[in-house]
Design a protein around this motif. Structure first.
Motif, PDB file in Angstrom:
ATOM      1  N   ARG A  27      55.049  52.135  80.426  1.00 55.20           N
ATOM      2  CA  ARG A  27      53.932  52.036  79.766  1.00 55.20           C
ATOM      3  C   ARG A  27      53.049  53.521  79.876  1.00 55.20           C
ATOM      4  O   ARG A  27      53.303  54.032  81.094  1.00 55.20           O
ATOM      5  N   PHE A 124      43.978  46.326  78.628  1.00 53.86           N
ATOM      6  CA  PHE A 124      44.777  47.127  79.451  1.00 53.86           C
ATOM      7  C   PHE A 124      44.897  46.633  80.862  1.00 53.86           C
ATOM      8  O   PHE A 124      45.867  46.892  81.596  1.00 53.86           O
ATOM      9  N   ALA A 127      46.953  43.902  81.636  1.00 51.56           N
ATOM     10  CA  ALA A 127      48.664  44.215  81.440  1.00 51.56           C
ATOM     11  C   ALA A 127      48.931  44.982  82.727  1.00 51.56           C
ATOM     12  O   ALA A 127      50.140  45.398  82.744  1.00 51.56           O
ATOM     13  N   CYS A 335      46.574  49.161  71.887  1.00 50.01           N
ATOM     14  CA  CYS A 335      47.548  48.370  72.145  1.00 50.01           C
ATOM     15  C   CYS A 335      48.916  48.344  71.629  1.00 50.01           C
ATOM     16  O   CYS A 335      49.992  48.158  72.689  1.00 50.01           O
ATOM     17  N   VAL A 340      50.899  46.975  74.872  1.00 47.84           N
ATOM     18  CA  VAL A 340      49.967  46.057  75.624  1.00 47.84           C
ATOM     19  C   VAL A 340      49.534  45.069  74.614  1.00 47.84           C
ATOM     20  O   VAL A 340      48.984  45.225  73.383  1.00 47.84           O
TER      21      VAL A 340
END
Length: 456
Positions: A27, A124, A127, A335, A340
């Motif tokens: 990510r 976030f 995540a 996202c 996410v």
């Protein structure tokens, strides 16, 4: 026989065409730079106000520049609320700048952003991101508001705010306003604040290298008063503004260089935007000729630069002149870009535009609304200025606005003063078409007023 079996096992473990499940791509880190009172024309790449911004222009060339980006409000606190929550700020009873309790009561607004509000930072963090807020907050805290939620309530692991926050960082002043001439012993100079914030951002990124990280770097330049140096400065305001913007641009460049030195450049999604239009506009140079300024629902108060860079994902050297993007779109869009999960049960006022950020082009599907100025300016000088208004010519707008396609209508909440503009033909809002396009005006007026009546 045993060699054949072992070879088969090894081949099954190899990635790619042999069928093994490949690991998900890492990510991206997320760095959101919010420049205070950053006009659409402050960015030289947008035409500029005669001030060079080479490092921001470089960021624009290395990514995508959006020319039709709108903030959620023409003033700081509600603009930041819309950005963080993905919802129109009045839903959370934030309609003007958060101030003293008496001032907030005069506005009819909350003293701080409710901790129950959606927060893309919280999403976030959940995540697996390390998260930090560095710089101006202005969503609660400061003055006599001492019970505002701490940064952790919104999903931050670390929070270094300014005076207008629940947790001010000592170097930014514990009790001193950033625009004042007085300075606490440990407080950095007004002209050195952006440098300090950049240093802390890079330090956080370095400490968090073992996991993806998110930093909201919300600067308090280029907000007045312009103080580019210590001591007396008798130069005129444009000269001071020029130096402040040049230094802001230099520090943005230093930040980007620092990311490269950390090896984080290619896997960091960088966004740079303003929180509202400029004040002053310097004869509309700072908003690229757009009508209005901070505190106005005309284009100059609502439209700011937006730059986005993520090498290999967001196209480089691209200018998107067609898609209307709003700050309330960023929550679902970020996202989606980062993989996410967006929180369930949240009704976003914005829409998910990750395909546009990746190079696609399409019109938005959701109508945009704004409101600002629920009460008139007080006549007495000693009265609370709950809603500041622009003093520049032709800048004070009606207090409700709607954009649908190329059409933008402004109207007062009592139904008076309607104005209609076709922004494709008339981006500077010079020709009011309310009489010529009466049917469109009546339809959008009804839409805008219905939305306004739905708010707290």
């Amino acid at each position: 026989m045993m060699k054949t079996i072992l070879l088969g096992v090894l081949l099954c473990l190899l990635p790619g065409r042999f069928g093994a499940v490949q690991a998900a791509p890492p990510r991206p880190n997320l760095l959101l730079i919010l420049v205070d009172d950053f006009g659409w024309g402050d960015l030289a790449a947008n035409g500029g106000a005669g001030v060079p911004t080479p490092r921001m222009d470089q960021l624009a060339r290395e990514g995508t520049r959006f020319t039709q980006f709108y903030v959620a409000s023409p003033i700081c606190s509600p603009s930041r609320c819309g950005l963080l929550t993905g919802q129109f700020p009045a839903r959370w009873r934030i309609m003007s700048f958060l101030q003293s309790r008496a001032g907030n009561a005069e506005c009819g607004q909350a003293d701080f952003l409710d901790a129950k509000a959606p927060s893309f930072v919280r999403a976030f963090q959940q995540a697996g991101y390390a998260t930090a807020h560095i710089g101006k907050w202005h969503l609660g805290g400061g003055r006599d508001v001492t019970d505002a939620p701490k940064f952790a309530a919104y999903g931050y692991d670390v929070g270094w705010g300014t005076y207008e926050s629940p947790e001010p960082a000592a170097p930014l002043g514990l009790k001193s306003v950033p625009w004042g001439k007085e300075r606490e012993p440990q407080q950095v100079a007004r002209h050195d604040r952006t440098r300090w914030m950049v240093d802390e951002t890079l330090a956080f990124a370095k400490r968090s290298a073992g996991q993806p990280w998110l930093v909201n770097l919300w600067l308090d330049d280029v907000h007045t008063p312009f103080r580019p140096q210590d001591g007396k400065d008798d130069r005129d305001l444009p000269a001071k503004y020029r130096d402040v913007l040049i230094e802001t641009d230099r520090q943005v460049g230093r930040l980007l260089d620092g990311l490269r030195a950390l090896g984080a450049e290619t896997n960091t999604l960088v966004l740079l935007a303003g929180d509202n239009g400029p004040e002053p506009s310097l004869n509309r140079t700072r908003n690229g000729g757009l009508r209005g300024m901070k505190w106005s629902l005309y284009e100059g108060g609502l439209r700011t630069p937006l730059l986005a860079r993520w090498p290999g994902v967001i196209p480089a050297g691209r200018v998107n002149d067609t898609t209307v993007v709003s700050a309330v779109d960023l929550f679902p869009t970020l996202c989606a870009l980062a993989g996410v999960p967006a929180p369930t049960g949240v009704k976003f006022d914005g829409e998910e535009l990750s395909a546009v950020f990746k190079g696609g082009a399409r019109p938005r599907s959701k109508t945009l609304f704004w409101e600002y100025g629920r009460k008139p300016a007080p006549t007495a000088k000693s009265a609370i200025r709950a809603f500041p208004y622009p003093g520049e010519p032709d800048s004070k707008s009606p207090n409700v606005a709607v954009r649908e396609g190329d059409w933008k209508l402004l109207v007062n909440a009592d139904g008076t003063g309607a104005e209609l503009y076709n922004l494709r033909a008339d981006p500077n809002e010079a020709k009011n078409l309310v009489s010529v396009e009466a049917a469109t005006a009546e339809r959008l007026k009804a839409t805008a007023l219905a939305w306004r009546k739905s708010l707290p």
